[in-house]
Design an enzyme around this catalytic site. Structure first.
Site, PDB file in Angstrom:
ATOM      1  N   ILE A  54       0.821  -1.203   0.000  1.00  0.00           N
ATOM      2  CA  ILE A  54       0.000   0.000   0.000  1.00  0.00           C
ATOM      3  C   ILE A  54       0.862   1.263   0.000  1.00  0.00           C
ATOM      4  O   ILE A  54       1.958   1.270   0.544  1.00  0.00           O
ATOM      5  CB  ILE A  54      -0.980  -0.002   1.205  1.00  0.00           C
ATOM      6  N   CYS A  55       0.338   2.281  -0.627  1.00  0.00           N
ATOM      7  CA  CYS A  55       0.889   3.630  -0.624  1.00  0.00           C
ATOM      8  C   CYS A  55       2.260   3.664  -1.320  1.00  0.00           C
ATOM      9  O   CYS A  55       2.355   3.404  -2.508  1.00  0.00           O
ATOM     10  CB  CYS A  55       0.934   4.161   0.804  1.00  0.00           C
TER      11      CYS A  55
END
Length: 180
Positions: free
Chosen positions: A105-106
């Site tokens: 994620i991210c």
């Protein structure tokens, strides 16, 4: 289901660790904090120091074979530090090569780029990584969560903390499919 959460000693976005960690526990899995050094990791809430968390295993002393999947939480500094650690990069590459599912994620896809495992895959991330993903041979999309099933394993990616619910649901489903 034993899931590695790979992090550098400093710089992980706390919510990107704690929400997926709790999701794995709620699903009956065993989350394991793996880092490049023993001791505790320092999490952040954006740029402010947050809580610390104990390291369960050191990446130099474990094998991807010991885990059913891998979660790569983001934060800006965390994946950037992991990219510079050869053993962390090797662990990520080995996890993918063993056909284990990976969730990132991210900014965490930076570690996937460094491990050279995005070529021919479609993923999402924090928007500033799109050029890095493309330069590494991947296709970048702007979606809350993207599941890329290619070959024996699955890559689940997401953009930001606001997407955590969709991210956790998607990676838990992928990990369960892999386990079955």
């Amino acid at each position: 289901m034993r899931i590695a959460f790979l992090m550098a000693p400093v710089g992980v976005e706390q919510i990107e660790l704690t929400e997926p960690w709790q999701a794995v526990k709620n699903a009956g899995g065993e989350p394991v904090l793996v880092s490049t050094k023993p001791g505790r990791i320092q999490a952040f809430r954006h740029l402010d120091r947050a809580d610390t968390f104990p390291v369960d295993e050191v990446v130099a002393e474990v094998s991807a074979e010991a885990f059913d999947g891998l979660v790569l939480p983001g934060g800006l500094a965390n994946p950037d530090a992991l990219r510079l650690d050869a053993r962390a990069v090797s662990f990520v590459r080995d996890t993918v090569e063993r056909g284990r599912p990976v969730a990132a994620i991210c900014h965490a896809p930076w570690t996937l780029v460094e491990a050279d495992v995005v070529r021919g895959r479609t993923l999402t991330s924090w928007p500033s990584l799109r050029t890095d993903v493309r330069n590494a041979g991947g296709t970048w999309v702007d979606e809350r969560v993207h599941v890329c099933e290619q070959g024996p394993n699955t890559l689940v990616t997401s953009r930001r903390p606001a997407d955590l619910k969709a991210f956790c649901d998607a990676f838990l489903a992928a990990f369960a499919r892999q386990a079955a």
